[in-house]
Design a protein around this motif. Structure first.
Motif, PDB file in Angstrom:
ATOM      1  N   GLN A  61       0.852  -1.192   0.056  1.00  0.00           N
ATOM      2  CA  GLN A  61       0.007   0.026  -0.046  1.00  0.00           C
ATOM      3  C   GLN A  61       0.921   1.193  -0.167  1.00  0.00           C
ATOM      4  O   GLN A  61       1.740   1.308   0.746  1.00  0.00           O
ATOM      5  N   THR A 131      -9.378   0.091  -6.507  1.00  0.00           N
ATOM      6  CA  THR A 131      -8.429   0.705  -5.630  1.00  0.00           C
ATOM      7  C   THR A 131      -8.039   2.014  -6.049  1.00  0.00           C
ATOM      8  O   THR A 131      -8.487   2.428  -7.218  1.00  0.00           O
ATOM      9  N   CYS A 133      -9.074   5.129  -4.677  1.00  0.00           N
ATOM     10  CA  CYS A 133     -10.239   6.190  -4.371  1.00  0.00           C
ATOM     11  C   CYS A 133      -9.771   7.408  -3.730  1.00  0.00           C
ATOM     12  O   CYS A 133     -10.782   8.473  -3.589  1.00  0.00           O
ATOM     13  N   THR A 136     -10.397   9.906   2.213  1.00  0.00           N
ATOM     14  CA  THR A 136     -11.887   9.363   2.885  1.00  0.00           C
ATOM     15  C   THR A 136     -12.225  10.110   4.004  1.00  0.00           C
ATOM     16  O   THR A 136     -11.529  10.712   4.560  1.00  0.00           O
ATOM     17  N   SER A 146      -9.993  -0.975   6.697  1.00  0.00           N
ATOM     18  CA  SER A 146     -11.106   0.051   6.777  1.00  0.00           C
ATOM     19  C   SER A 146     -12.310  -0.258   7.841  1.00  0.00           C
ATOM     20  O   SER A 146     -12.590  -1.448   8.056  1.00  0.00           O
ATOM     21  N   THR A 154     -15.800   7.883   0.176  1.00  0.00           N
ATOM     22  CA  THR A 154     -14.776   8.597  -0.711  1.00  0.00           C
ATOM     23  C   THR A 154     -15.149  10.016  -0.518  1.00  0.00           C
ATOM     24  O   THR A 154     -16.042  10.706  -0.309  1.00  0.00           O
ATOM     25  N   MET A 174     -14.710   2.932   1.269  1.00  0.00           N
ATOM     26  CA  MET A 174     -13.789   1.574   1.546  1.00  0.00           C
ATOM     27  C   MET A 174     -14.248   0.420   1.951  1.00  0.00           C
ATOM     28  O   MET A 174     -15.432   0.706   2.718  1.00  0.00           O
ATOM     29  N   THR A 175     -13.798  -0.669   1.609  1.00  0.00           N
ATOM     30  CA  THR A 175     -14.426  -1.994   2.167  1.00  0.00           C
ATOM     31  C   THR A 175     -14.033  -2.307   3.506  1.00  0.00           C
ATOM     32  O   THR A 175     -12.967  -2.534   3.802  1.00  0.00           O
ATOM     33  N   GLY A 180      -7.026  -1.014   1.600  1.00  0.00           N
ATOM     34  CA  GLY A 180      -6.800  -0.232   0.384  1.00  0.00           C
ATOM     35  C   GLY A 180      -7.703  -0.567  -0.741  1.00  0.00           C
ATOM     36  O   GLY A 180      -7.736  -0.142  -1.866  1.00  0.00           O
ATOM     37  N   CYS A 182     -11.630  -0.341  -2.258  1.00  0.00           N
ATOM     38  CA  CYS A 182     -12.829   0.425  -2.137  1.00  0.00           C
ATOM     39  C   CYS A 182     -13.808  -0.366  -3.049  1.00  0.00           C
ATOM     40  O   CYS A 182     -13.603  -1.069  -3.803  1.00  0.00           O
TER      41      CYS A 182
END
Length: 218
Positions: A61, A131, A133, A136, A146, A154, A174-175, A180, A182
């Motif tokens: 990341q 990824t 995005c 946040t 996340s 976002t 984000m999930t 990292g 989204c």
């Protein structure tokens, strides 16, 4: 006899989803040689979180703390550091993950759809996985999964289109539990043509950056 593999060497640093641009917080891949199981990635001389590594590839990341513009990337293994590779960061670099040439899209039952075996259907709700995005709300620390409560959404405007028609975006953020990654939950625009499924082009934009992908649609 122990063979010294030589110092690590970087060939390229790219977006882990589509091989293109980078931004703070994005999942990235460095390709090269002589990495090994103990290799680490340095971005502006600071260690970056590692998600996967082998002798020729490391997934990591890009730290959220990085600004936009050029950054220096290196791989270090056993106290030996590679030559610097410069990568350019933009504010966002949205890119859909791919499977067999199609964007990774799931339906409400978490089935993989949008491919030649399971086309998507206009009017139905789906999730696009990507990824890059960008920033946040709330912010997320580099290398941390996340949160689920509250969800990290976002910060910049999101636009998703298929075949030139805008999709209705239900959620973009984000999930939870992942680093990292989204997702964009959306309703596929258009009407079913009634004929054979066809390949259509999608475009995802977050802020001023965008990328294209393909799905199969009824």
């Amino acid at each position: 006899m122990v063979v010294n593999p030589g110092p690590p060497a970087i060939l390229s640093v790219v977006n882990a989803a589509d091989g293109n641009g980078l931004s703070p917080g994005v999942l990235a891949t460095v390709f090269g040689q002589n990495f090994g199981s103990d290799a680490e990635v340095l971005v502006e001389y600071q260690p970056a979180p590692i998600l996967f590594r082998n002798g020729t590839q490391i997934n990591f990341q890009v730290p959220y703390e990085m600004g936009t513009g050029p950054v220096k990337v290196q791989v270090r293994r056993g106290g030996v550091t590679s030559a610097e590779k410069t990568a350019n960061l933009t504010e966002t670099s949205p890119a859909a993950f791919q499977h067999r040439g199609f964007a990774i899209v799931t339906d409400s039952d978490w089935r993989l759809v949008g491919n030649d075996e399971e086309p998507v259907t206009p009017g139905q709700t789906y999730t696009l996985w990507l990824t890059g995005c960008g920033p946040t709300v709330p912010t997320i620390a580099t290398g941390q999964p996340s949160p689920a409560d509250p969800l990290a959404t976002t910060f910049l405007p999101v636009r998703l289109a298929f075949g030139g028609q805008d999709a209705e975006v239900l959620f973009s953020g984000m999930t939870p539990g992942l680093i990292g990654v989204c997702q964009v939950n959306f309703i596929l625009p258009g009407t079913s043509g009634g004929g054979d499924p066809q390949r259509i082009q999608g475009e995802i934009s977050v802020g001023s950056s965008s990328s294209r992908f393909e799905v199969f649609s009824n």
